[in-house]
Design an enzyme around this catalytic site. Structure first.
Site, PDB file in Angstrom:
ATOM      1  N   HIS A 147      -3.424  -1.793   4.377  1.00 26.30           N
ATOM      2  CA  HIS A 147      -2.176  -1.003   4.360  1.00 26.30           C
ATOM      3  C   HIS A 147      -2.415   0.437   3.896  1.00 26.30           C
ATOM      4  O   HIS A 147      -1.581   1.023   3.211  1.00 26.30           O
ATOM      5  CB  HIS A 147      -1.127  -1.659   3.450  1.00 26.30           C
ATOM      6  CG  HIS A 147      -0.678  -3.012   3.917  1.00 26.30           C
ATOM      7  ND1 HIS A 147       0.427  -3.207   4.707  1.00 26.30           N
ATOM      8  CD2 HIS A 147      -1.199  -4.241   3.713  1.00 26.30           C
ATOM      9  CE1 HIS A 147       0.577  -4.503   4.957  1.00 26.30           C
ATOM     10  NE2 HIS A 147      -0.402  -5.152   4.369  1.00 26.30           N
TER      11      HIS A 147
ATOM     12  N   ASN B 241       6.311  -7.907   5.262  1.00 30.93           N
ATOM     13  CA  ASN B 241       5.798  -7.395   6.537  1.00 30.93           C
ATOM     14  C   ASN B 241       6.903  -7.411   7.586  1.00 30.93           C
ATOM     15  O   ASN B 241       7.974  -7.955   7.346  1.00 30.93           O
ATOM     16  CB  ASN B 241       4.646  -8.276   7.034  1.00 30.93           C
ATOM     17  CG  ASN B 241       3.320  -7.977   6.338  1.00 30.93           C
ATOM     18  OD1 ASN B 241       3.162  -6.934   5.718  1.00 30.93           O
ATOM     19  ND2 ASN B 241       2.385  -8.884   6.445  1.00 30.93           N
TER      20      ASN B 241
ATOM     21  N   HIS C 249       3.895  -4.988  -6.504  1.00 27.93           N
ATOM     22  CA  HIS C 249       3.309  -6.233  -6.990  1.00 27.93           C
ATOM     23  C   HIS C 249       4.270  -7.392  -6.730  1.00 27.93           C
ATOM     24  O   HIS C 249       5.435  -7.323  -7.134  1.00 27.93           O
ATOM     25  CB  HIS C 249       3.023  -6.132  -8.484  1.00 27.93           C
ATOM     26  CG  HIS C 249       2.081  -7.190  -8.954  1.00 27.93           C
ATOM     27  ND1 HIS C 249       2.334  -8.531  -8.782  1.00 27.93           N
ATOM     28  CD2 HIS C 249       0.868  -7.110  -9.548  1.00 27.93           C
ATOM     29  CE1 HIS C 249       1.325  -9.233  -9.268  1.00 27.93           C
ATOM     30  NE2 HIS C 249       0.415  -8.392  -9.730  1.00 27.93           N
TER      31      HIS C 249
ATOM     32  N   TYR D 208      -2.776  -7.809  -6.636  1.00 24.52           N
ATOM     33  CA  TYR D 208      -2.227  -6.456  -6.558  1.00 24.52           C
ATOM     34  C   TYR D 208      -2.605  -5.580  -7.762  1.00 24.52           C
ATOM     35  O   TYR D 208      -3.052  -4.450  -7.612  1.00 24.52           O
ATOM     36  CB  TYR D 208      -0.709  -6.519  -6.304  1.00 24.52           C
ATOM     37  CG  TYR D 208      -0.428  -6.932  -4.874  1.00 24.52           C
ATOM     38  CD1 TYR D 208      -0.670  -8.246  -4.460  1.00 24.52           C
ATOM     39  CD2 TYR D 208      -0.015  -6.034  -3.915  1.00 24.52           C
ATOM     40  CE1 TYR D 208      -0.481  -8.641  -3.142  1.00 24.52           C
ATOM     41  CE2 TYR D 208       0.188  -6.415  -2.594  1.00 24.52           C
ATOM     42  CZ  TYR D 208      -0.043  -7.716  -2.213  1.00 24.52           C
ATOM     43  OH  TYR D 208       0.118  -8.088  -0.913  1.00 24.52           O
TER      44      TYR D 208
HETATM   45 FE1  HDE Z   1      -1.017  -7.724   0.664  1.00 24.79          FE
HETATM   46  N1  HDE Z   1      -2.243  -6.493  -0.376  1.00 24.79           N
HETATM   47  N2  HDE Z   1      -2.277  -9.261   0.352  1.00 24.79           N
HETATM   48  N3  HDE Z   1       0.068  -8.954   1.887  1.00 24.79           N
HETATM   49  N4  HDE Z   1       0.173  -6.227   1.094  1.00 24.79           N
HETATM   50  C1  HDE Z   1      -2.067  -5.179  -0.577  1.00 24.79           C
HETATM   51  O1  HDE Z   1      -2.334  -4.092  -2.661  1.00 24.79           O
HETATM   52  C2  HDE Z   1      -3.289  -9.267  -0.536  1.00 24.79           C
HETATM   53  C3  HDE Z   1      -0.139 -10.265   2.129  1.00 24.79           C
HETATM   54  C4  HDE Z   1       1.341  -6.273   1.789  1.00 24.79           C
HETATM   55  O2  HDE Z   1       2.703  -0.204   0.691  1.00 24.79           O
HETATM   56  C5  HDE Z   1      -3.038  -4.596  -1.553  1.00 24.79           C
HETATM   57  O3  HDE Z   1      -1.828  -2.123  -3.659  1.00 24.79           O
HETATM   58  C6  HDE Z   1      -3.883 -10.576  -0.626  1.00 24.79           C
HETATM   59  C7  HDE Z   1       0.979 -10.859   2.770  1.00 24.79           C
HETATM   60  C8  HDE Z   1       1.913  -4.959   1.901  1.00 24.79           C
HETATM   61  O4  HDE Z   1       1.520  -0.198  -1.144  1.00 24.79           O
HETATM   62  C9  HDE Z   1      -3.892  -5.809  -1.960  1.00 24.79           C
HETATM   63  C10 HDE Z   1      -3.204 -11.350   0.263  1.00 24.79           C
HETATM   64  C11 HDE Z   1       1.886  -9.847   2.916  1.00 24.79           C
HETATM   65  C12 HDE Z   1       1.020  -4.122   1.236  1.00 24.79           C
HETATM   66  C13 HDE Z   1      -3.257  -6.919  -1.152  1.00 24.79           C
HETATM   67  C14 HDE Z   1      -2.196 -10.532   0.861  1.00 24.79           C
HETATM   68  C15 HDE Z   1       1.299  -8.669   2.359  1.00 24.79           C
HETATM   69  C16 HDE Z   1      -0.047  -4.934   0.738  1.00 24.79           C
HETATM   70  C17 HDE Z   1      -3.797  -3.405  -1.046  1.00 24.79           C
HETATM   71  C18 HDE Z   1      -3.433 -12.813   0.587  1.00 24.79           C
HETATM   72  C19 HDE Z   1       3.258  -9.920   3.562  1.00 24.79           C
HETATM   73  C20 HDE Z   1       1.141  -2.620   1.102  1.00 24.79           C
HETATM   74  C21 HDE Z   1      -3.270  -2.204  -1.792  1.00 24.79           C
HETATM   75  C22 HDE Z   1      -3.362 -13.664  -0.551  1.00 24.79           C
HETATM   76  C23 HDE Z   1       4.189 -10.783   2.857  1.00 24.79           C
HETATM   77  C24 HDE Z   1       1.888  -2.251  -0.114  1.00 24.79           C
HETATM   78  C25 HDE Z   1      -2.400  -2.756  -2.798  1.00 24.79           C
HETATM   79  C26 HDE Z   1       2.043  -0.761  -0.200  1.00 24.79           C
HETATM   80  C27 HDE Z   1      -1.110  -4.437  -0.016  1.00 24.79           C
HETATM   81  C28 HDE Z   1      -3.698  -8.167  -1.244  1.00 24.79           C
HETATM   82  C29 HDE Z   1      -1.326 -11.009   1.847  1.00 24.79           C
HETATM   83  C30 HDE Z   1       1.984  -7.409   2.368  1.00 24.79           C
HETATM   84  C31 HDE Z   1      -5.375  -5.691  -1.749  1.00 24.79           C
HETATM   85  C32 HDE Z   1      -5.042 -10.967  -1.500  1.00 24.79           C
HETATM   86  C33 HDE Z   1       1.165 -12.331   3.171  1.00 24.79           C
HETATM   87  C34 HDE Z   1       3.191  -4.576   2.616  1.00 24.79           C
HETATM   88  O5  HDE Z   1      -3.741  -6.107  -3.320  1.00 24.79           O
END
Ligand code: HDE
Length: 753
Positions: free
Chosen positions: A127, A199, A391, A414
């Site tokens: 993202h 999402n 978060h 996060y």
């Molecule tokens: Fe994320 N995701 N994600 N994700 N995600 C991040 O956090 C992660 C997942 C989503 O505009 C990171 O600060 C793991 C699902 C959005 O700042 C990180 C898993 C959904 C955003 C991270 C998921 C999301 C992130 C990267 C599986 C939809 C952007 C930077 C367990 C419900 C937020 C950060 C923004 C961002 C990890 C799965 C949505 C790496 C480990 C499912 C919208 O922490």
């Protein structure tokens, strides 16, 4: 009056200074040479910009000061060092003589360069590319029977910040790539921050968070050459999803038009996981969060998406910014699908803890519980959009996470990633992350600590700080406690329940719920993406997955790839389709659409100003397109020239004239020789009309505009409105554009029906 405000803002922003009494004559010599000297007087007033959304009178830790605490920097007249010393010169380094070496003692030089050297922080690992805006959420009170969260109560107003994003691309990648979009919302509630980090697709690739690095490594560019950027059309992605078949449902959504939204303003949002909520009586329910855009759900075509990536890689960012700046505030209703909190956590045979499954709206309707309107752009992109830290664990009283193994891993991830990305543990003190309520934690010190904690006893129990801070007991309003639900018993295992084994039936449900034209787009998307893969075995394996979803889909894609059609390896069952999944067929108001108006400066311009005003009054954005910039006719401002306009920017095209080729449309030598054929239509207008036609957009024309359509070979057919009067043409165009695109223009057999 929002419409009036919109008009004023539009005139200011889009029309700039063009309302001068005497319109300039294109190409004529200017009256006075423009000075190249640098300004020496302060420019007053400074351009108006809102302060960053920090709580107005509280410090970083929420201490009430009673006086405004401004987070806004760069507002005084004179340049200073970072320690506030006024500077006489920032343009020359301190040297031993004019032609001599630079001196190490030049602190200002070193401070300036050192700070610059450290301006970049690591981009988000996923993202990374995004855009954001401030807004406000108002609760309807309709959630009360299931959820006691205070921000959902009737009339409660809560400031919000939203960040939209793509997933795979780097921070500088294009907006319109085929990908999932992030839709993350921070609610600054009176009970502390609530983050809904969702999402635009309601399901995810994996059922267990431990697979996240795998799916992301597969989607990111290849490790050896670091290509392709922000694409899923490559071997490693399809290698993974064809082997890890629980990804097939999400992949199907990506291949559909949902993967290429027209605008962030026209996307749904989903919390994806099931959450647990509690009402005032202490009863719990399971819910899924939905955002429903007031402008409807719309997409670009794949060809448009590809063109935009080159023509305007910032397309979605610009679209959001322009809309808000013009007062066309985008809005979403927050809705809940509610399920009984039974011990199995299943609903109609669907495992609510499996994030690769959604619940069709026909089985559990989305109940609106509030409205969010985005009303302000960021003041500073880095400070707000880049530094915001969401978060999934930021929950408020009345809402809790469930045992979905995907959300469980997210609860860890996060903060962990933000420690690196934002350089230490104090990022919640950044203006955009600060709660708008009091913060009274016992966290201390660390990199970038901004608070000056006054107490001496950051521990409990203590007597030195009068025993503060106290626990907020159950009787204290707004105190959070995880909902005390029974945890499933079992032995420690690395395993998942049998209910997670079905990987194909909901992908089939999605496919069968699509209209013919949407199915056609899906077929083309799979064919394109797999056609970009090199490894035969990967294509064959993905075709096998498609065979397990639908035989028609599989056959069409196999034909496109020139490969045999495999037989399914599972028995296909026909689920009841879910019409709510289709984007096509519903009529939407024209608000927020962009209307291109082609004019001929030498033709009849009498209707143009009225049409422009009517477009604006209808909540749409008119952009006048002419051979040159400046103004045409009696002060009609030109926003796009034939050199800067491209069809993909417009939802609808109006043609008010038939402009002959401008000199810059032709090779210079021909223009000089006077070779322009006055009867010919400018080739860039031909391209505009052709592309709008091919992308199923409504086209309106009056006066000589009709001749332009004829010259472009798009004389008539569905969604082509011709007439003598601009206002009448616009009225009919507005009716026709309710369906967003005129797919019926092309007739033909849908892929399957
Ligand atoms: Fe994320 N995701 N994600 N994700 N995600 C991040 O956090 C992660 C997942 C989503 O505009 C990171 O600060 C793991 C699902 C959005 O700042 C990180 C898993 C959904 C955003 C991270 C998921 C999301 C992130 C990267 C599986 C939809 C952007 C930077 C367990 C419900 C937020 C950060 C923004 C961002 C990890 C799965 C949505 C790496 C480990 C499912 C919208 O922490």
């Amino acid at each position: 009056d929002l419409k009036q405000l919109a008009k004023e803002t539009f005139d200011r922003i889009v029309n700039g200074l063009a309302s001068a009494d005497e319109p300039p004559i294109p190409g004529a010599p200017g009256p006075e040479p423009v000075s190249l000297d640098e300004p020496t007087e302060p420019r007053e007033p400074l351009p108006p910009k809102r302060d960053q959304s920090a709580p107005a009178t509280r410090t970083a830790t929420g201490v009430e000061t009673g006086a405004p605490v401004s987070a806004r920097a760069q507002k005084e007249t004179y340049l200073t060092t970072s320690s506030g010393v006024r500077l006489r010169d920032t343009d020359h380094s301190l040297k031993a003589g004019e032609r001599g070496p630079t001196l190490l003692q030049d602190h200002h030089l070193r401070e300036k360069i050192t700070h610059f050297d450290h301006e970049r922080i690591p981009e988000r690992v996923v993202h990374a590319r995004g855009a954001g805006a401030h807004g406000v959420f108002v609760g309807y009170g309709t959630a009360d029977p299931v959820c006691r969260a205070a921000f959902l109560r009737e009339g409660a107003e809560t400031p919000t910040f939203v960040r939209f994003s793509t997933v795979l691309g780097s921070r500088g990648s294009a907006d319109t790539v085929r990908d999932t979009r992030g839709f993350a919302t921070k609610f600054y509630t009176d009970d502390g921050n609530f983050d809904l980090v969702g999402n635009n697709i309601p399901v995810f690739f994996i059922q267990d968070g431990i697979k996240f690095p795998d799916v992301i490594h597969a989607g990111k560019p290849h490790p050896d050459r670091e290509i392709p950027q922000a694409q899923s059309a490559h071997d490693t992605f399809w290698d993974f999803v064809s082997l890890h078949t629980e990804a097939q449902h999400h992949t199907m959504w990506n291949m559909s038009d949902r993967g290429i939204p027209r605008s962030y303003r026209m996307m749904e949002g989903f919390g994806v996981h099931t959450f647990r909520v509690e009402n005032a009586a202490g009863e719990t329910s399971l819910v899924k969060f939905h955002w429903k855009p007031q402008l409807g759900v719309h997409s670009v075509t794949w060809e448009e998406a590809q063109l935009i990536s080159g023509v305007d890689p910032d397309f979605h960012r610009r679209d959001l910014y322009d809309a808000i700046e013009a007062g066309a505030y985008p809005a979403w209703e927050l809705g809940l699908q509610v399920f009984p909190d039974n011990p199995e956590q299943m609903f109609e045979g669907i495992d609510l803890l499996d994030p690769t499954k959604m619940v069709p709206e026909e089985l559990a309707p989305v109940q609106p519980v509030g409205l969010m309107v985005l009303t302000a752009n960021p003041t500073n992109f880095f400070a707000e959009v880049e530094q915001i830290a969401f978060h999934v664990g930021h929950l408020v009283p009345g809402i809790d996470a469930t045992d979905d193994p995907l959300v469980q891993a997210r609860l860890f991830s996060y903060v962990d990633t933000q420690l690196t990305r934002l350089g230490g543990p104090n990022f919640n003190q950044l203006p955009v992350n600060r709660p708008h309520t009091e913060v009274n934690d016992m966290l201390r010190d660390g990199f970038h600590q901004h608070a000056v904690h006054a107490g001496v006893a950051p521990y409990r129990p203590n007597s030195l700080d009068g025993g503060c801070p106290f626990h907020a007991g159950a009787d204290v309003d707004g105190s959070f406690e995880h909902l005390a639900v029974r945890v499933a018993e079992g032995t420690k295992v690395r395993a998942q329940p049998a209910s997670y084994d079905d990987h194909f039936s909901q992908a089939r449900l999605f496919w069968l719920s699509m209209s013919g034209v949407e199915q056609e787009h899906i077929v083309r998307a799979y064919t394109f993406e797999l056609g970009k893969c090199y490894e035969q075995v990967i294509k064959e394996r993905q075709l096998q997955c498609l065979a397990n979803i639908d035989p028609v889909l599989c056959e069409e894609v196999a034909t496109g790839l020139g490969l045999p059609v495999p037989a399914p390896t599972i028995a296909l069952v026909d689920p009841e389709p879910s019409p709510a999944l289709s984007q096509v067929g519903e009529a939407w108001p024209p608000d927020g659409r962009t209307v291109g108006i082609v004019v001929d400066p030498d033709g009849d311009l009498s209707d143009v100003e009225d049409v422009r005003t009517a477009v604006l009054a209808a909540g749409m954005v008119p952009l006048v397109i002419a051979p040159h910039g400046g103004t045409v006719g009696e002060g009609i401002t030109v926003q796009r020239t034939f050199a800067t306009a491209r069809s993909v920017e417009f939802d609808v095209l109006l043609v008010a004239g038939c402009p002959v080729p401008a000199p810059d449309a032709l090779p210079l030598r021909d223009a000089k020789a006077g070779a322009a054929d006055a009867t010919e239509l400018d080739p860039r207008v031909v391209l505009l009309i052709e592309e709008c036609f091919r992308h199923a957009k409504v086209i309106g024309a009056w006066d000589d505009g009709g001749a332009a359509l004829d010259a472009a070979g798009c004389s008539g057919g569905l969604g082509i409105v011709r007439g003598d009067d601009g206002a009448a043409v616009l009225a009919q165009v507005q009716e026709e554009m309710a369906l967003h695109r005129v797919w019926d223009r092309f007739g033909g057999d849908p892929v399957s029906s």
